[in-house]
Scaffold this active site. Sequence first.
Site, mmCIF file in Angstrom:
data_model
loop_
_atom_site.group_PDB
_atom_site.id
_atom_site.type_symbol
_atom_site.label_atom_id
_atom_site.label_comp_id
_atom_site.label_asym_id
_atom_site.label_seq_id
_atom_site.Cartn_x
_atom_site.Cartn_y
_atom_site.Cartn_z
ATOM 1 N N SER A 164 -4.621 -1.214 -38.407
ATOM 2 C CA SER A 164 -4.353 -0.227 -37.109
ATOM 3 C C SER A 164 -3.209 -0.346 -36.718
ATOM 4 O O SER A 164 -2.705 1.100 -35.858
ATOM 5 C CB SER A 164 -4.592 -1.264 -35.665
ATOM 6 O OG SER A 164 -4.060 -2.682 -35.934
ATOM 7 N N LYS A 188 -3.579 3.508 -30.800
ATOM 8 C CA LYS A 188 -3.900 3.585 -29.441
ATOM 9 C C LYS A 188 -3.482 4.837 -28.802
ATOM 10 O O LYS A 188 -4.521 5.620 -28.737
ATOM 11 C CB LYS A 188 -2.794 2.927 -29.167
ATOM 12 C CG LYS A 188 -3.176 1.955 -28.894
ATOM 13 C CD LYS A 188 -2.075 0.640 -27.454
ATOM 14 C CE LYS A 188 -3.315 -0.744 -28.014
ATOM 15 N NZ LYS A 188 -2.583 -1.466 -28.651
ATOM 16 N N GLU A 225 -2.692 0.354 -17.334
ATOM 17 C CA GLU A 225 -2.120 -1.438 -16.809
ATOM 18 C C GLU A 225 -1.580 -1.749 -18.586
ATOM 19 O O GLU A 225 -2.284 -0.967 -19.064
ATOM 20 C CB GLU A 225 -2.696 -1.630 -16.120
ATOM 21 C CG GLU A 225 -3.851 -2.988 -17.747
ATOM 22 C CD GLU A 225 -5.042 -2.852 -17.709
ATOM 23 O OE1 GLU A 225 -5.392 -1.220 -17.036
ATOM 24 O OE2 GLU A 225 -5.918 -2.904 -18.735
HETATM 25 C C1 LIG Z 1 -3.628 -3.172 -29.088
HETATM 26 C C2 LIG Z 1 -3.727 -3.220 -30.567
HETATM 27 C C3 LIG Z 1 -4.787 -3.680 -31.541
HETATM 28 C C4 LIG Z 1 -5.765 -4.103 -30.918
HETATM 29 O O1 LIG Z 1 -6.704 -3.449 -29.833
HETATM 30 P P1 LIG Z 1 -8.103 -2.679 -30.240
HETATM 31 O O2 LIG Z 1 -8.476 -2.199 -28.622
HETATM 32 O O3 LIG Z 1 -9.169 -4.210 -30.763
HETATM 33 O O4 LIG Z 1 -8.410 -2.240 -31.220
HETATM 34 C C5 LIG Z 1 -4.786 -3.787 -32.764
HETATM 35 N N1 LIG Z 1 -3.582 -3.944 -33.330
HETATM 36 C C6 LIG Z 1 -3.045 -2.423 -33.231
HETATM 37 C C7 LIG Z 1 -1.759 -2.359 -33.811
HETATM 38 C C8 LIG Z 1 -3.028 -2.478 -31.647
HETATM 39 O O5 LIG Z 1 -1.748 -2.108 -31.181
#
Ligand SMILES: *Cc1c(COP(=O)(O)O)cnc(C)c1O
Length: 421
Positions: free
Chosen positions: A379, A88, A110
């Site tokens: 992610s 993010k 938000e």
């Molecule tokens: C917020 C988040 C997501 C989901 O958000 P996307 O916009 O779909 O990437 C996925 N993995 C993690 C670790 C997150 O914090």
Amino acid sequence: MIRSDQGYFGEFGGRYVPEILLPALQELETMFNQLRDDPSFWQEYLSLCQEFSGRPTPLTPLRRLSKELGGAQIWLKREDLNHSGAHKVNNVLGQGLLVQRMGKKRVIAETGAGQHGLATAIMAARLGLQATIYMGADDIERQYSNVFWMRQLGAEVVGVETGARTLKEALDEALRDWAATVETTHYVLGTACGPAPFPELVTYFQSVISQEMKQQALEKIGRLPDEVVACVGGGSNAMGAFANFLEDDAVKLIGVEAGGRSFLPGEHSVRLLPDTGEDGIAQGYKTLFLQDDDGQLGDTHSIAAGLDYVGVSPILSHLSQTGRVIADSANDQEVVDAFKLLMKTEGIIPALESSHALAGGFKRAKQMSPDQHMVINLSGRGDKDIFNIAHAFPQPEWTEFLQREAARAQELENASKGEKS
Ligand SMILES: *Cc1c(COP(=O)(O)O)cnc(C)c1O
């Protein structure tokens, strides 16, 4: 890289917002269109990511795990190693640079589970911007540690008491603020959704993931991977992982959504598979939304807060309809199993969101051959989500620990009351 046709990707996307917000979105689009083709801007963005967030993130081979599954060679793109523990921060750092170019001094956002709010507060502190974060009052109680850090970072956190006191109400409140302050304030959208140009702009910044992934695959594997797998909430990490491979037809791109407890309405967050999401316009854009029989936005569930969302990137709706992106899902049990397997065989603690990509990836990898390669986008990391994860894995020791902590908190509160009186 993907480009919209005036804000649309096929039939999805667009800009369905109150008139008062149009000038701000147009200003943002103009700025973005000027900068996206300027190599010095991309370089400035990369430098910020390198100096501040540890990029490039590694491509890690999973030798033991791949052998155990007996299929493809699996690699992880380590977005968990970013500052603040997930992808993010890439997007918010990029938007921060745009804010500076537009000469604005204030950002709002938000946040549901608090991750996007925290990333925004970090960016604002680093770049010297004022930040206001809207959060449902119930979410504040559930995610207090993120609220604490946001406040220490200098952000104002506003609890929203209306309605169900969660993300949806926080979104309404943030839009109300923006309508009143649009000349001085930028709205930091956290994923590849919302009105144009946000889906394209967020994808642009997150595409740093696949830019690095591609170069690292060529160096380490000697060719492009056969498959790239990512989890899909709003779609930003997936679009970031896919963006630079869209024209490489030999590379299969797989987006894994939250299958939850079952496919019954309200028990999952799958929007891209047949008979799940339906065309609709809400929250400023057109995409596949989960809807009930009356066309109202439906209820969602996921063990991962970041995947618990009723809409999805219009770019992914389009790419899954054209067949370029293959939609898949993983249910809660498969996610927990994948989470445990990665920890025990490789020593990496994944976020529950990312564990959906692991679960979907592992299923496919088993059917592939050992001379094939798969990259899974990790992610985010899981250790920061210890309380959410503890919730997903109920254990007696945890319950006892939480009860002891609650008792300690009560003592603290009593002591501070005693001091005051
Ligand atoms: C917020 C988040 C997501 C989901 O958000 P996307 O916009 O779909 O990437 C996925 N993995 C993690 C670790 C997150 O914090």
